[in-house]
Design an enzyme around this catalytic site. Structure first.
Site, short mmCIF file in Angstrom:
data_model
loop_
_atom_site.label_atom_id
_atom_site.label_comp_id
_atom_site.label_asym_id
_atom_site.label_seq_id
_atom_site.Cartn_x
_atom_site.Cartn_y
_atom_site.Cartn_z
N ASP A 6 0.85 -1.18 0.00
CA ASP A 6 0.00 0.00 0.00
C ASP A 6 0.89 1.23 0.00
O ASP A 6 1.52 1.54 1.00
CB ASP A 6 -0.90 -0.03 1.24
CG ASP A 6 -1.88 1.13 1.27
OD1 ASP A 6 -1.74 2.06 0.44
OD2 ASP A 6 -2.78 1.12 2.11
N ASP B 128 -2.01 6.16 -6.35
CA ASP B 128 -2.30 5.21 -5.29
C ASP B 128 -2.35 3.79 -5.85
O ASP B 128 -2.96 3.54 -6.88
CB ASP B 128 -3.65 5.57 -4.65
CG ASP B 128 -4.01 4.62 -3.52
OD1 ASP B 128 -3.13 4.30 -2.70
OD2 ASP B 128 -5.18 4.19 -3.46
#
Ligand code: NAG
Ligand code: NAG
Ligand code: NAG
Length: 444
Positions: A118, A321
């Site tokens: 992440d 992201d």
């Protein structure tokens, strides 16, 4: 009808993956040097592949709500004047079960764990053996079997940086509690060696999950944040990797494909288009870029500049992201892009909708190219990064959506579907992010 067919076909991928997990042993090719294989979180090698869904509808709702809640999470990160270091996310929102996992080795001798990747998070945590209520006992870290494991003492500087640290009378080691989605988590703050590929990081500081109560929010694997805040993985490995990494995310088209995560400046592409990296001082983990426009076909879409502007005071702007599936643009930008896209599509049938997608076509269609325009860099996305197709091939949707209106900051997210089969370089020391086309989906 068509929508149902697409749902079914999307879901088939997920279910096939779960079936493969049972049928075939999981053979991840060995990681070497500073390069690590990236796997789909729902693929055959991930513990998430086995998550049982009760129905097709539940599964699709899960996939869509996953993105929606991640957007809320990212937007709350962007807008809140939070701590600069949060080793475990303070978790007002669930978020964030990311879509990709890598293999990490923890302890001495090394124990292999799959951890979720992440890049918008600084946290690192792993389920530890003896954890009460952790979702999967099989993928936990056996602290007793590691000679280099050590809990961090209460007085350590790191202990002051975790949320709700607790050091009871008589307790010598640092622990903390937090909520994550609907679950409450108790963890110890510990150090051990951590290795991705061949490089060993001694004394890596992470959260060791000890107890999880309530809810069903905690992902079965650990989490490895690649954010760039203080004490994040990048900060803790600065001397080894110089805050530089790149990844190539594998395509959704086959869940048993892998991509790569390449750590450190060595071996990164020399000739790559780049755009300056911005920081939001209030949320240091996010990777902000300056998106200046979007081109559909040859037409630069008319987007109000305020929809794209970077504003560190509000957290508004554009981030890259790895954990959001489909690119989100704030409503005025999305509407303008979508309208131009619809004008330029060559399709036989009318526009339909599907779940969160509002621009779908049943039957053959030709999509215009979409170019994301950043300061100094245009990234033209090929059709596979723009359209999501049903496996049967009849329904295709524009794989983007408007950012939810109820978020507290105007955030555009360049998501993983749009990054797949590109090498994306995060070069923090030189303040830049690069993009280059790289078909990296090799079969496991
Ligand atoms: C953390 O949770 C444990 C168990 O629920 C509890 O005993 C402890 O008091 C909590 N600590 C803090 C700081 O809230
Ligand atoms: C991987 O996926 C391909 C195509 O989807 C399939 O043919 C193959 O059998 C899969 N490999 C494994 C090991 O499951
Ligand atoms: C990106 O595309 C726009 C519009 O076509 C063009 O004006 C601009 O010069 C391009 N920028 C770069 C860095 O190539």
């Amino acid at each position: 009808m068509a929508m149902a067919a697409l749902l079914l076909n999307l879901l088939l991928l997920v279910v096939k993956a779960a079936a493969i997990k049972v049928a075939a042993p999981c053979a991840i090719p060995p990681d070497d040097g500073s390069t690590v294989h990236i796997l789909h979180a729902f693929g055959p090698c991930s513990p998430l592949g086995a998550v049982p869904f009760t129905s097709w509808e539940d599964t699709i709702m899960d996939l869509l709500s996953r993105d929606a809640s991640r957007l809320l999470y990212l937007s709350s990160l962007a807008a809140s004047a939070g701590r600069s270091f949060v080793p475990l996310s303070p978790g007002r929102q669930l978020l964030q079960i990311p879509n990709y996992v890598v293999r990490a080795k923890v302890g001495s001798p090394p124990q292999s764990l799959l951890v979720a990747l992440d890049n918008s998070n600084d946290a690192a945590w792993f389920p530890c053996a003896g954890c009460v209520g952790c979702p999967s006992a099989s993928s936990s870290f056996a602290t007793a079997r590691s000679s280099s494991y050590r809990p961090l003492p209460c007085g350590s500087p790191q202990c002051r940086q975790v949320p709700n640290p607790s050091c009871f009378a008589g307790a010598s080691s640092c622990a903390f509690n937090l909520t994550y989605g609907s679950s409450s988590i108790q963890a110890g703050l510990v150090q051990d060696s951590l290795a991705l590929a061949a490089d060993v990081v001694p004394f890596y500081t992470f959260g060791c999950l000890q107890k999880v109560t309530g809810g069903n929010s905690v992902p079965p694997q650990g989490l490895l944040g690649l954010g760039r805040g203080p004490l994040s993985f990048l900060s803790q490995t600065k001397s080894l990797y110089d805050s530089t990494f790149s990844y190539c995310l594998p395509s959704f088209k086959s869940l048993n494909f892998t991509g790569t995560l390449r750590l450190g400046p060595v071996g990164q592409p020399k000739h790559i288009k780049t755009t300056p990296l911005f920081s939001n001082p209030r949320r240091s983990s996010l990777y902000y870029v300056n998106m200046v426009g979007v081109r559909v076909g040859r037409k630069v879409v008319d987007i109000p500049p305020s929809a794209l502007a970077f504003d560190p005071a509000t957290g508004a702007g554009t981030i890259v992201d790895s954990g959001t599936m489909f690119t989100r643009l704030v409503t005025p930008a999305y509407n303008a892009v979508r309208d131009e896209f619809r004008r330029r599509v060559k399709a036989s049938g009318p526009v339909t909708t599907l779940g969160g997608f509002d621009t779908c076509y049943d039957g053959p269609m030709v999509a215009p190219a979409i170019t994301l325009m950043f300061a100094g860099m245009n990234v033209t996305l090929p059709p596979e990064n723009v359209m999501i197709h049903s496996t049967a091939g009849s329904v295709s949707c524009l794989a983007m959506a408007a950012s939810p209106d109820n978020t507290n900051s105007m955030i555009n997210v360049v998501a993983n579907m749009q990054q797949q089969n590109h090498r994306v370089l995060f070069d923090v020391p030189n303040g830049r992010i690069g993009f280059a086309r790289e078909p990296c989906s090799g079969v496991v």
